[in-house]
Design a protein around this motif. Sequence first.
Motif, PDB file in Angstrom:
ATOM      1  N   UNK A   1      -4.193   5.836  12.111  1.00 48.04           N
ATOM      2  CA  UNK A   1      -5.516   5.415  11.640  1.00 48.04           C
ATOM      3  C   UNK A   1      -5.444   4.678  10.307  1.00 48.04           C
ATOM      4  N   UNK A   2      -4.337   4.837   9.571  1.00 54.67           N
ATOM      5  CA  UNK A   2      -4.212   4.119   8.302  1.00 54.67           C
ATOM      6  C   UNK A   2      -4.289   2.608   8.498  1.00 54.67           C
ATOM      7  N   UNK A   3      -3.738   2.149   9.604  1.00 54.97           N
ATOM      8  CA  UNK A   3      -3.764   0.713   9.907  1.00 54.97           C
ATOM      9  C   UNK A   3      -5.206   0.244  10.076  1.00 54.97           C
TER      10      UNK A   3
ATOM     11  N   UNK B   1       0.833  -1.199   0.000  1.00 55.22           N
ATOM     12  CA  UNK B   1       0.000   0.000   0.000  1.00 55.22           C
ATOM     13  C   UNK B   1       0.869   1.250   0.000  1.00 55.22           C
ATOM     14  N   UNK B   2       0.725   2.072  -1.026  1.00 53.22           N
ATOM     15  CA  UNK B   2       1.444   3.339  -1.098  1.00 53.22           C
ATOM     16  C   UNK B   2       0.918   4.279  -0.020  1.00 53.22           C
ATOM     17  N   UNK B   3       1.843   4.817   0.794  1.00 56.48           N
ATOM     18  CA  UNK B   3       1.493   5.690   1.923  1.00 56.48           C
ATOM     19  C   UNK B   3       0.530   5.001   2.885  1.00 56.48           C
ATOM     20  N   UNK B   4       0.500   3.669   2.844  1.00 56.75           N
ATOM     21  CA  UNK B   4      -0.367   2.920   3.741  1.00 56.75           C
ATOM     22  C   UNK B   4      -1.832   2.966   3.360  1.00 56.75           C
ATOM     23  N   UNK B   5      -2.137   3.379   2.111  1.00 53.30           N
ATOM     24  CA  UNK B   5      -3.540   3.568   1.742  1.00 53.30           C
ATOM     25  C   UNK B   5      -3.914   2.874   0.431  1.00 53.30           C
ATOM     26  N   UNK B   6      -3.332   3.308  -0.673  1.00 53.88           N
ATOM     27  CA  UNK B   6      -3.730   2.785  -1.979  1.00 53.88           C
ATOM     28  C   UNK B   6      -2.794   1.676  -2.440  1.00 53.88           C
TER      29      UNK B   6
END
Length: 286
Positions: free
Chosen positions: A253-255, A36-41
Amino acid sequence: MVNFGFLPNSDEKSTFVDMLRLRGEKQPDETAYVFLRSGEEPQESLTYQGLHDAACVRAGAFAAAGLSGRNAVLLYPSGLEFVQTLLGGMLGRVAGAPVQVPRSRDDVLRLRRIADDARTTTVLTTSEVARDLQERFGDMPALSGLSLLPTDDLDLANAEESLPAPPGPEDVALLQYTSGSTGAPKGVMVSHANFLANVAETDALWPCEPAGTVVNWLPLFHDMGMLFGVVLPLWAGIPSYLMAPEAFIRRPARWLEAMARFGGTHAAAPSFAYELCARAAADGQA
């Protein structure tokens, strides 16, 4: 009762390499790992067949370079290149020692101490990390004599033709080093049998059902991050969503969001991570 990853015959899995082969055969088009890029996408992903093929060509390249039966340092940021090289090394009978990418001169000294203790001068890494090391720390004697080999820039043509004989259960799969915070890092030789015993026990405690999904931000060079982020999902045949530790630290919160978005059923972290998540929720950030 131990859950043996939903394979009909658990005896087929005696090494990490056997797990890789069987997943490639039985679940070739299913998602194995996603970063996940930046923990998101989702930035990049691997199917089990893609993972098997990537590991094979790296193993062949290592064998062609004369690395089979030897040790090497694994110097990678969190990402799929680490996973491919970890498994490629095991398939190519290269015992890897995962080490954190240096951020300071002290980290470079630690890298050299581990390389010396492992009796190797070979450092498997990425082109970007190799370039950064030379630019920032190229003046340090500790880097002298180390051979930085970017695995994302290997000559992989016909590499599979050089594959060595597969490892056995008692062969060394990994060299795991302590943090070294109170002295020189100390290494442990981890065999394929050790790995399988550890992951079988973990799966017995926290069973992975067929619809399970791992979400992991822990650093992959650390034993806990490697077990939950790489080893357990391959054992169980479930997808693993990986993010860099920095992405979690910057916004915990990304987790939680990744677990909700991708249907995470398994995750692990030290207690401070849960404290950060609770604080983020209390502040309205989750």
